[in-house]
Design an enzyme around this catalytic site. Structure first.
Site, PDB file in Angstrom:
ATOM      1  N   HIS A   1       0.804  -1.222   0.000  1.00  0.00           N
ATOM      2  CA  HIS A   1       0.000   0.000   0.000  1.00  0.00           C
ATOM      3  C   HIS A   1       0.840   1.278   0.000  1.00  0.00           C
ATOM      4  CE1 HIS A   1      -3.952  -2.057   1.523  1.00  0.00           C
ATOM      5  NE2 HIS A   1      -3.334  -2.758   0.580  1.00  0.00           N
TER       6      HIS A   1
ATOM      7  N   TYR B   1     -12.346  11.070   2.964  1.00  0.00           N
ATOM      8  CA  TYR B   1     -12.989  10.008   2.199  1.00  0.00           C
ATOM      9  C   TYR B   1     -13.234   8.735   3.008  1.00  0.00           C
ATOM     10  CZ  TYR B   1     -12.936  13.120  -1.682  1.00  0.00           C
ATOM     11  OH  TYR B   1     -13.199  14.206  -2.489  1.00  0.00           O
TER      12      TYR B   1
ATOM     13  N   TYR C   1     -10.282  -9.468   4.692  1.00  0.00           N
ATOM     14  CA  TYR C   1     -10.087 -10.657   3.868  1.00  0.00           C
ATOM     15  C   TYR C   1     -10.490 -11.921   4.617  1.00  0.00           C
ATOM     16  CZ  TYR C   1      -7.640  -7.622   0.634  1.00  0.00           C
ATOM     17  OH  TYR C   1      -7.335  -6.613  -0.250  1.00  0.00           O
TER      18      TYR C   1
END
Length: 410
Positions: free
Chosen positions: A190, A294, A305
């Protein structure tokens, strides 16, 4: 194995899941896509969560298809580990390689020359030499800007550097680092790391929140550069027009992002749009407005996951921005670009390269809303790392397997 040059002719309206049950899902008039009443989104998989969308059309919008015949060519398979591709003078392309160098590729893909001299990168996992942009005045100053995972004591971080391309186009000179997305962390995921120059000459940078549970909350920490859209000038200083918000570092333009690996300016409005990878489900497209939050990880349309709920398991909260669009199941959006080329139905559409989704998604966007979706090149079984609106009016894409695709009107 394919030969270096392969032509796949597409003379039908439907390609790789873009039509269902033999029903055409759109017609075109003057290059504008019109949805049919019975059109269906190409996604058939079950959602991972039952979090309700915030508004109609936020996900699984009606499907569209392309009537204009076009061809798909693999013009080279010799790109190693490409991550970013941009237009380069002379009809050529500049492609980054995760390993730590760049390549200049001829228009026909037959000549690939290496550019070296870049700082050392940490290429483990998702790291490496990542995105690149040319200075708006490249023709006179030959300056380039790029992102990479910079190895330092204690780990690494996303860094932005600039340098001058040598006259023989073989090396980069006078390298300096102008921005570091601190804090340093010992991880390999990331990095975000896309770049684009704004119309005013400032530089947008996307950063990820580094994936791990201990770093994830930093997407909501305005003293951290994790999970942000950054806006700086060419020297690395905060853009003077950035929002002035108490507690925010001055370089921060927006906050609350997970892993934005696609950014592009809308060709008509000049506004910044971002595609970012969600968790399991909840990949997003966002229209970026200065000073906004956001939401990650407070709100999301996905889950862990492992199947566990993220936070309170909510998709909306007052004061936090909604994505324009999201996908669940995940498609793993990477590079994006807006198409302005020769295929009329695609004018000003967003093209999204997908990794786990193994396709390019075309999004029709009207009045800041997605009004149609088409899946392209799904039959190629490739992880599309980046897409490019070519200077010649064609669409290009690079894949994790080292291929460069060209999609052209026939």
């Amino acid at each position: 194995m394919r030969t270096p040059f392969i032509q796949l002719t597409i003379a039908v309206s439907c390609l790789a899941f873009s039509c269902q049950n033999g029903t055409k899902s759109q017609s075109t008039t003057g290059g504008e896509t019109t949805l049919a009443q019975n059109s269906k989104n190409p996604e058939r998989g079950s959602r991972n969560t039952d979090i309700a969308p915030a508004f109609s059309g936020q996900t699984r919008i009606g499907g569209v298809s392309t009537d204009t015949p076009y061809s798909v060519n693999v013009i080279t398979e010799k790109l190693g580990k490409p991550w970013g591709i941009i237009n380069f003078p002379g009809g050529r392309f500049l492609v980054t390689d995760k390993s730590g160098f760049m390549s200049i590729v001829s228009a026909d893909g037959k000549n690939v020359t290496k550019v070296s001299g870049f700082p050392k990168v940490d290429s483990d996992g998702q790291g490496g030499l990542l995105d690149v942009v040319l200075d708006p005045e490249f023709s006179s100053n030959r300056m380039m800007y790029w992102t990479y995972s910079e190895p330092v004591s204690g780990g690494n971080h996303t860094a932005v550097a600039k340098g001058k391309l040598s006259a023989d186009e073989k090396t980069i000179e006078n390298v300096s680092v102008i921005f570091r997305a601190t804090p340093t962390y010992d991880g390999d995921k990331h990095f975000g790391s896309r770049l684009v120059f704004a119309k005013d000459g400032s530089l947008f940078i996307s950063t990820g929140e580094r994936s791990d549970m201990e770093t994830r909350p930093l997407a909501q920490d305005q003293q951290s550069y994790y999970g942000k859209i950054i806006k700086i000038n060419k020297d690395g200083k905060a853009d003077a027009a950035n929002p002035k918000i108490n507690g925010w570092k001055p370089e921060i333009y927006t906050t609350g992002h997970r892993n934005p690996q696609g950014i592009a300016l809308h060709p008509q409005t000049g506004e910044l749009w971002v595609a970012e990878m969600g968790p399991k489900g909840g990949d997003e497209v966002n229209r970026i407005t200065a000073g906004k939050n956001y939401g990650w990880p407070t709100i999301t349309y996905g889950e862990e996951y492992s199947g566990m709920t993220i936070g309170a398991g909510i998709g909306q909260k007052e004061g936090l921005e909604q994505p324009v669009y999201f996908w669940d199941p995940s498609v793993s959006p990477s590079g994006i670009d807006f198409y302005t080329g020769t295929i009329p139905e695609w004018k000003n559409n967003m093209m999204v390269g997908c990794l786990s989704g193994k396709k390019i998604i075309r999004l029709v966007i009207e009045n800041n809303k997605v009004t149609g979706e088409e899946w392209l090149l799904g039959d190629q079984n490739e992880r599309f790392r980046d897409v490019l609106n070519g200077a010649d009016g064609n669409l290009y894409a690079v894949t994790d397997s080292g291929k460069l695709y060209k999609v052209a009107k026939k």
